[in-house]
Design a protein around this motif. Structure first.
Motif, PDB file in Angstrom:
ATOM      1  N   MET A  50      48.153   1.890 -85.305  1.00 50.05           N
ATOM      2  CA  MET A  50      47.436   2.751 -84.369  1.00 50.05           C
ATOM      3  C   MET A  50      45.978   2.932 -84.788  1.00 50.05           C
ATOM      4  SD  MET A  50      48.031   4.168 -81.490  1.00 50.05           S
ATOM      5  CE  MET A  50      49.698   4.801 -81.230  1.00 50.05           C
ATOM      6  N   ALA A  51      45.729   3.070 -86.084  1.00 54.07           N
ATOM      7  CA  ALA A  51      44.347   3.230 -86.545  1.00 54.07           C
ATOM      8  C   ALA A  51      43.514   2.004 -86.197  1.00 54.07           C
ATOM      9  CB  ALA A  51      44.316   3.482 -88.048  1.00 54.07           C
ATOM     10  N   GLU A  52      44.070   0.817 -86.450  1.00 54.21           N
ATOM     11  CA  GLU A  52      43.331  -0.412 -86.147  1.00 54.21           C
ATOM     12  C   GLU A  52      43.082  -0.545 -84.643  1.00 54.21           C
ATOM     13  OE1 GLU A  52      45.889  -0.229 -88.212  1.00 54.21           O
ATOM     14  OE2 GLU A  52      44.773  -0.541 -90.085  1.00 54.21           O
ATOM     15  N   SER A  53      44.033  -0.077 -83.827  1.00 54.67           N
ATOM     16  CA  SER A  53      43.839  -0.117 -82.380  1.00 54.67           C
ATOM     17  C   SER A  53      42.677   0.791 -81.970  1.00 54.67           C
ATOM     18  CB  SER A  53      45.128   0.313 -81.665  1.00 54.67           C
ATOM     19  OG  SER A  53      46.186  -0.593 -81.919  1.00 54.67           O
ATOM     20  N   VAL A  54      42.577   1.958 -82.613  1.00 49.35           N
ATOM     21  CA  VAL A  54      41.455   2.868 -82.326  1.00 49.35           C
ATOM     22  C   VAL A  54      40.140   2.230 -82.753  1.00 49.35           C
ATOM     23  CG1 VAL A  54      40.403   5.085 -82.907  1.00 49.35           C
ATOM     24  CG2 VAL A  54      42.857   4.953 -82.450  1.00 49.35           C
ATOM     25  N   PHE A  55      40.113   1.654 -83.954  1.00 49.66           N
ATOM     26  CA  PHE A  55      38.875   1.052 -84.450  1.00 49.66           C
ATOM     27  C   PHE A  55      38.424  -0.082 -83.528  1.00 49.66           C
ATOM     28  CE2 PHE A  55      40.641   2.112 -88.923  1.00 49.66           C
ATOM     29  CZ  PHE A  55      40.365   3.457 -88.718  1.00 49.66           C
ATOM     30  N   ALA A  56      39.390  -0.879 -83.066  1.00 46.54           N
ATOM     31  CA  ALA A  56      39.044  -1.990 -82.175  1.00 46.54           C
ATOM     32  C   ALA A  56      38.464  -1.471 -80.862  1.00 46.54           C
ATOM     33  CB  ALA A  56      40.284  -2.856 -81.914  1.00 46.54           C
ATOM     34  N   ALA A  57      39.054  -0.390 -80.343  1.00 47.69           N
ATOM     35  CA  ALA A  57      38.583   0.151 -79.066  1.00 47.69           C
ATOM     36  C   ALA A  57      37.193   0.763 -79.184  1.00 47.69           C
ATOM     37  CB  ALA A  57      39.571   1.191 -78.555  1.00 47.69           C
ATOM     38  N   LEU A  58      36.874   1.313 -80.347  1.00 51.07           N
ATOM     39  CA  LEU A  58      35.579   1.994 -80.529  1.00 51.07           C
ATOM     40  C   LEU A  58      34.545   1.124 -81.230  1.00 51.07           C
ATOM     41  CD1 LEU A  58      36.781   5.565 -81.643  1.00 51.07           C
ATOM     42  CD2 LEU A  58      36.027   4.842 -79.379  1.00 51.07           C
ATOM     43  N   ALA A  59      34.885  -0.129 -81.504  1.00 51.55           N
ATOM     44  CA  ALA A  59      34.016  -0.978 -82.323  1.00 51.55           C
ATOM     45  C   ALA A  59      32.609  -1.078 -81.766  1.00 51.55           C
ATOM     46  CB  ALA A  59      34.642  -2.367 -82.469  1.00 51.55           C
ATOM     47  N   ASP A  60      32.477  -1.207 -80.436  1.00 50.61           N
ATOM     48  CA  ASP A  60      31.146  -1.333 -79.838  1.00 50.61           C
ATOM     49  C   ASP A  60      30.785  -0.138 -78.971  1.00 50.61           C
ATOM     50  OD1 ASP A  60      32.952  -1.762 -77.841  1.00 50.61           O
ATOM     51  OD2 ASP A  60      31.989  -3.566 -77.045  1.00 50.61           O
ATOM     52  N   ARG A  61      31.480   0.985 -79.168  1.00 54.80           N
ATOM     53  CA  ARG A  61      31.222   2.181 -78.367  1.00 54.80           C
ATOM     54  C   ARG A  61      30.171   3.064 -79.046  1.00 54.80           C
ATOM     55  NH1 ARG A  61      35.902   3.480 -75.270  1.00 54.80           N
ATOM     56  NH2 ARG A  61      36.610   1.522 -74.341  1.00 54.80           N
ATOM     57  N   GLN A  62      29.370   3.716 -78.214  1.00 56.96           N
ATOM     58  CA  GLN A  62      28.452   4.742 -78.695  1.00 56.96           C
ATOM     59  C   GLN A  62      29.048   6.080 -78.273  1.00 56.96           C
ATOM     60  OE1 GLN A  62      24.778   5.378 -76.621  1.00 56.96           O
ATOM     61  NE2 GLN A  62      23.622   5.641 -78.515  1.00 56.96           N
ATOM     62  N   ALA A  63      29.677   6.760 -79.216  1.00 61.60           N
ATOM     63  CA  ALA A  63      30.463   7.943 -78.862  1.00 61.60           C
ATOM     64  C   ALA A  63      30.434   8.953 -80.001  1.00 61.60           C
ATOM     65  CB  ALA A  63      31.907   7.549 -78.543  1.00 61.60           C
ATOM     66  N   LEU A  64      30.748  10.203 -79.623  1.00 61.72           N
ATOM     67  CA  LEU A  64      30.917  11.282 -80.596  1.00 61.72           C
ATOM     68  C   LEU A  64      32.376  11.712 -80.569  1.00 61.72           C
ATOM     69  CD1 LEU A  64      29.820  13.482 -82.545  1.00 61.72           C
ATOM     70  CD2 LEU A  64      29.403  14.899 -80.516  1.00 61.72           C
ATOM     71  N   LEU A  65      32.981  11.759 -81.735  1.00 62.08           N
ATOM     72  CA  LEU A  65      34.375  12.171 -81.865  1.00 62.08           C
ATOM     73  C   LEU A  65      34.409  13.533 -82.546  1.00 62.08           C
ATOM     74  CD1 LEU A  65      37.083  10.743 -81.204  1.00 62.08           C
ATOM     75  CD2 LEU A  65      37.180  10.032 -83.592  1.00 62.08           C
ATOM     76  N   VAL A  66      34.968  14.531 -81.866  1.00 64.45           N
ATOM     77  CA  VAL A  66      35.086  15.887 -82.422  1.00 64.45           C
ATOM     78  C   VAL A  66      36.508  16.053 -82.930  1.00 64.45           C
ATOM     79  CG1 VAL A  66      34.850  18.347 -81.979  1.00 64.45           C
ATOM     80  CG2 VAL A  66      33.375  16.727 -80.773  1.00 64.45           C
ATOM     81  N   LEU A  67      36.644  16.198 -84.251  1.00 68.57           N
ATOM     82  CA  LEU A  67      37.959  16.370 -84.877  1.00 68.57           C
ATOM     83  C   LEU A  67      38.077  17.828 -85.301  1.00 68.57           C
ATOM     84  CD1 LEU A  67      38.068  13.147 -87.103  1.00 68.57           C
ATOM     85  CD2 LEU A  67      38.932  13.457 -84.779  1.00 68.57           C
ATOM     86  N   ASP A  68      38.919  18.590 -84.612  1.00 67.58           N
ATOM     87  CA  ASP A  68      39.021  20.032 -84.822  1.00 67.58           C
ATOM     88  C   ASP A  68      40.236  20.372 -85.676  1.00 67.58           C
ATOM     89  OD1 ASP A  68      38.162  22.678 -84.410  1.00 67.58           O
ATOM     90  OD2 ASP A  68      39.618  22.943 -82.790  1.00 67.58           O
ATOM     91  N   ASN A  69      40.096  21.400 -86.530  1.00 66.91           N
ATOM     92  CA  ASN A  69      41.202  21.896 -87.366  1.00 66.91           C
ATOM     93  C   ASN A  69      41.731  20.811 -88.304  1.00 66.91           C
ATOM     94  OD1 ASN A  69      41.528  24.649 -86.355  1.00 66.91           O
ATOM     95  ND2 ASN A  69      42.137  23.661 -84.444  1.00 66.91           N
ATOM     96  N   CYS A  70      40.842  20.316 -89.155  1.00 63.76           N
ATOM     97  CA  CYS A  70      41.211  19.199 -90.041  1.00 63.76           C
ATOM     98  C   CYS A  70      41.915  19.630 -91.321  1.00 63.76           C
ATOM     99  CB  CYS A  70      39.948  18.422 -90.424  1.00 63.76           C
ATOM    100  SG  CYS A  70      39.122  17.616 -89.044  1.00 63.76           S
ATOM    101  N   GLU A  71      41.880  20.931 -91.649  1.00 63.60           N
ATOM    102  CA  GLU A  71      42.262  21.323 -93.002  1.00 63.60           C
ATOM    103  C   GLU A  71      43.695  20.970 -93.395  1.00 63.60           C
ATOM    104  OE1 GLU A  71      42.281  24.598 -90.039  1.00 63.60           O
ATOM    105  OE2 GLU A  71      40.628  23.508 -90.979  1.00 63.60           O
TER     106      GLU A  71
END
Length: 929
Positions: free
Chosen positions: A162-183
């Motif tokens: 799943m991680a590699e699928s995300v990386f492939a999808a975002l490889a050429d994207r210009q985007a901001l990812l907000v990761l909330d409640n990481c602790e």
């Protein structure tokens, strides 16, 4: 569904599809969302590309974002955002200059609201949008990538986690990812963010956490409390006034000093202020001051930051004390929910009547202890993360943790069972419940007394995840169920199913490992026949799916497994069938390594495969019979029996048509449909290739292997001369390939070669070079040199008037290149070879035409090619024109036009117009040596 504004000529349905493309959903996911077929979605996408003048799917996604005047949706807060102008500007500036910023602070300081406000502020700076991921429901660090993928609308791709699928999808994207409640999943977020930012250079991350993530790109930003002083009204007071007014009692200006004092005692902590403001209508300034004074004085001392953390706890303690006993019990019990929940769910887990739960939840919401969301699907409640953690502490202190979580586990089991039989809306219902199911399982795993329930929930979650195409999680859950089984007799089936899911993911190493593990479990359980089946199946995987391995097991090891399987099989029919299939694989592997097709090897391989089919049929298991038939298709192909190969492949599809959906059946169906497509091309059944390819692409569980079908559909369209279809299909194929990370998979090289050939016939040299570069990136194995590469080169050279070049390209005798032409390309190879020889004036042309006619008899396309070559050789114009009808019937528009051009005269002019209508450059007259 809210539409995306679009030009007038775009239909309502196309507008919906455009919106979902903007959300980066796959065609299969769009089809599931709108309850339409994948083929219909593809039709709408093609129409949108044409109507909007977009070059590819990515351009459509940008068009959707522009039309909506916003990026992907951020959560809509239920209350207004107050103050923090300086922090918003500062944090936005940090995001612009740093790849990853972590907003740090104690629970209740306002990190999430600040992050959302800043994300909305900067959304316009990111071409591909802003994406919000709430990690509060994610208790397992391994599920971080899955949570991000869910927010992006991504599915897992075969051969990738799943991680590699995300990386492939975002490889050429210009985007901001907000990761909330990481602790609570900090280690998982740290690993994911580190790899994400390395793989996706235009992606930035804004995280919120109580502690640093400690990754290389991280820039920490401590979130301060709300200001307590300054010019005019302080931020803390402004927030209190806003929330008190929302509660129904706007404070009089005369009490502003008292409110400022209250906010000071709460250290400007946003959550504490909101809780106090919610009590303003009932207590007023005197009541609030009295209630807050003692608890806060008792907590004096320590660092200022520590005091601020204590002030939130003091406010929570105070709010908790003001609840009646039933309200306190309900709050602590519903704190076990990690995701939004319904009244009915709260009643089940709290152990109260539904009416009492509804009344209690409403009161908790009125006091800002719960957040309410009202939607057409129903009302849901959610505790903010800080309050939820406080509630779980209270639950443990009350000694109710085990009892409440046990009720939650049983609720999870009931929900999972219901989802397994749910109707069309089950996907949305599963998505809403999935985090809760995972949390319930995570708690139960550590309780030996609940091992049986944990085993059952893990197995049910594995089934649901597979059906939802979360194949990576499905495999993990089946393996988890096996570990929880306790009894090897219950573990073995879970390991077998995990192996099947690994097969669906094209993870050959895992499939092999898990079948061996299943054999060990079956042996411990005393089930020697089952152990034999698993060992033989592991051996078969090493031969049948050898290209799916990263590290192929050594042949001696595989042969040892087969020998052990023979010993354990006894008279069990299923075990004997599995052993026979593995033995056929050994023979086929040895045959494939041979330098030529010796008759005895052909006979022995076919006999072994037919024996495997016979034994499998006797078991009554269609999946086992299909696997044996696959061995037979290979043997028939080596023998040059092209029609028998295609018939056997179709037989597999028919056999599997009514088989219930399981990982085993889907794994087999993927392979069967793929073989049906390829072998249909081999016998000139282009319509059949399209039919099987559509079934492969449209099956809801095969969404992530759809590019395999798209690739072979491109080949079929190129061979037929369907130039517009190649154009639109190539856009989809390239987009899917790039979305998958542009893997160097030689299996897709025929598609790239086919598209490059069509561009060459169109005279588009730039596109031709682009697709040849893609082909080279995919790989050019021997099949390219002697098989499909020779076929497409010959088609191009004949169109360009260079039959001698085509004859040179197909110069090797079929027996010399049998390994690379027997599967699909034999008929095409010998037919084009014959035509090239005739047009080049080769003295061997009569012999080649006669030999080809014997090979291709019964193939509608190759037969017409050879018949046309014979007519050209004989100078028989009537016979030549007669082949045009055969090509028309076979669906080969290009070959119809080519026949007319070759006929000369007025027919040539008519054929030339047809060539032009297809978008191709004029055919050049053939030149002889």
């Amino acid at each position: 569904m809210a539409g995306v504004s679009a030009p007038v000529e775009v239909s309502a349905r196309e507008t919906e599809v455009l919106q979902l493309i903007g959300e980066h959903l796959s065609n299969a996911e769009i089809g599931a969302r709108l309850f339409i077929s994948v083929r219909t979605v593809e039709s709408h996408v093609s129409s949108l590309l044409r109507k909007l003048g977009a070059p590819d799917r990515r351009a459509l996604a940008r068009r959707a974002a522009e039309s909506a005047r916003r990026g992907p949706a951020l959560p809509a807060p239920a209350t207004s955002f107050v103050g923090r102008a300086a922090e918003r500007a500062e944090l936005a500036g940090l995001i612009a200059t740093h790849r990853q910023v972590t907003a740090l602070g104690a629970g209740g300081v306002g990190k999430t609201r600040l992050a959302l406000a800043v994300a909305a502020d900067v959304a316009g700076s990111y071409r591909d949008g802003v994406w919000f991921v709430d990690l509060a429901p994610t208790g397992d660090p391994r599920m971080v990538a899955a949570a991000v993928a869910a927010a992006l609308g991504l599915g897992e791709q075969p051969g990738r986690g799943m991680a590699e699928s995300v990386f492939a999808a975002l490889a050429d994207r210009q985007a901001l990812l907000v990761l909330d409640n990481c602790e609570q999943v900090r280690d998982g977020v740290a690993d994911f963010a580190d790899r994400l930012l390395a793989a996706c250079p235009q992606v930035r991350v804004l995280a919120t956490s109580r502690a640093r993530l400690l990754v290389p790109f991280e820039h920490p930003y401590p979130v301060p409390p709300l200001s307590l002083s300054g010019a005019g009204e302080s931020e803390a007071v402004a927030l209190f006034l806003d929330r008190a007014a929302a509660a129904g009692a706007r404070p009089d200006p005369a009490v502003r000093d008292a409110i400022a004092a209250i906010c000071g005692r709460l250290d400007g902590m946003a959550l504490a202020i909101e809780l106090a403001a919610a009590r303003w209508p009932a207590l007023g300034p005197d009541g609030l001051t009295a209630a807050l004074a003692d608890p806060l004085r008792a907590l004096a001392g320590g660092s200022r930051a520590h005091d601020r953390h204590r002030s939130v706890r003091a406010a929570l303690d105070w709010s908790h004390q003001l609840l009646d006993p039933d309200g306190q019990a309900l709050l602590r019990r519903v704190s076990v929910f990690v995701a939004p929940f319904t009244v009915a769910a709260a009643a089940d887990i709290a152990g109260v009547e539904v009416g009492a739960a509804a009344d209690g939840l409403a009161r908790l919401a009125e006091q800002s202890l719960l957040v309410v969301s009202v939607a057409p699907a129903g009302t849901r409640y959610r505790a903010p993360e800080t309050i939820r953690q406080y509630g779980t502490e209270r639950l443990a202190a009350a000694g109710e943790d085990a009892g409440t979580r046990t009720r939650q586990l049983r609720w999870c089991l009931a929900v999972a069972a219901e989802l397994a039989t749910a109707g069309e809306d089950w996907r949305a219902r599963f998505d809403a419940a999935a985090d809760e199911l995972r949390a319930g399982l995570g708690w139960a795993v550590g309780r030996p007394e609940l091992r049986a329930e944990a085993y059952l929930l893990a197995s049910r979650l594995a089934e649901l995840a597979f059906t939802r195409t979360l194949t990576g999680e499905s495999q993990d859950r089946y393996e988890q169920a096996a570990a929880l089984a306790g009894d090897p007799a219950r573990a073995a089936p879970m390991l077998r199913r995990a192996a099947a899911v690994a097969g669906c993911r094209t993870r050959g190493d895992d499939e092999y490992r898990l079948h061996r593990a299943a054999a060990d479990a079956a042996r411990r359980a005393g089930d020697h026949a089952a152990a034999a089946r698993d060992l033989a199946t592991a051996a078969t995987c090493a031969y049948r799916f050898s290209t799916k391995f990263e590290r192929l097991p050594p042949q001696p090891e595989v042969r040892e497994l087969l020998a052990e399987a023979r010993q354990l099989a006894g008279a069990d029919p299923a075990a004997r069938a599995a052993v026979a299939l593995a033995e056929a694989g050994v023979l086929a592997d040895a045959f494939g390594a041979a330098q030529g097709p010796p008759d005895n090897a052909v006979t022995d391989t076919i006999a072994a495969a037919e024996r495997a089919v016979t034994l499998a049929r006797r078991t009554g298991d269609p999946i086992a019979e299909s696997a044996a038939l696959d061995a037979l298709t290979g043997a028939q192909s080596w023998a040059g029996d092209t029609f028998g190969t295609a018939a056997t492949a179709r037989r597999r599809c028919t056999l599997l048509r009514a088989v219930p959906v399981t990982p085993e059946s889907v794994r087999e169906l993927v392979d069967a449909l793929g073989m049906a497509v390829e072998t249909s091309l081999g016998v000139g059944d282009l319509a059949g290739a399209h039919r099987w390819g559509r079934q492969l692409a449209e099956h809801p569980l095969l969404a992530e292997v759809g590019h395999r079908a798209t690739g072979w559909l491109l080949v079929a369209d190129a061979l037929a001369g369907n130039v517009p279809e190649v154009g639109t299909g190539s856009v989809r194929f390239r987009e899917a390939w790039r979305r998958a990370g542009s893997p160097a998979a030689a299996a897709y090289s025929p598609a790239a070669t086919a598209v490059a050939t069509i561009h060459a016939l169109r005279g588009d040299e730039a596109s031709r070079r682009e697709w040849e570069a893609i082909r080279d990136r995919l790989g050019t194995p021997p099949e390219h040199t002697y098989g499909y590469g020779a076929v497409f080169d010959a088609l191009r050279l004949l169109h360009e008037g260079d039959p001698a070049g085509a004859a040179d390209r197909t110069a090797p005798e079929p027996a010399e290149v049998w390994k690379w032409v027997t599967w699909i390309w034999l008929h095409w190879y010998v037919a084009l070879r014959a035509e090239a020889a005739v047009l080049a004036g080769d003295p061997a042309a009569p012999d080649r035409v006669a030999a080809a006619a014997a090979v291709v008899a019964g193939n509608p396309v190759a037969g017409a090619l050879v018949d046309r070559a014979a007519a050209l050789l004989a100078g028989d114009r009537d016979r030549l024109l007669g082949t045009a009808a055969a090509f028309e019937a076979a669906g080969c528009r290009y070959q119809v036009a080519r026949t007319l051009v070759l006929a000369g005269g007025e027919d040539a002019r008519r054929g030339g117009r047809q060539v032009a209508d297809l978008g191709l450059v004029p055919m050049a007259p053939p030149s002889r040596r």
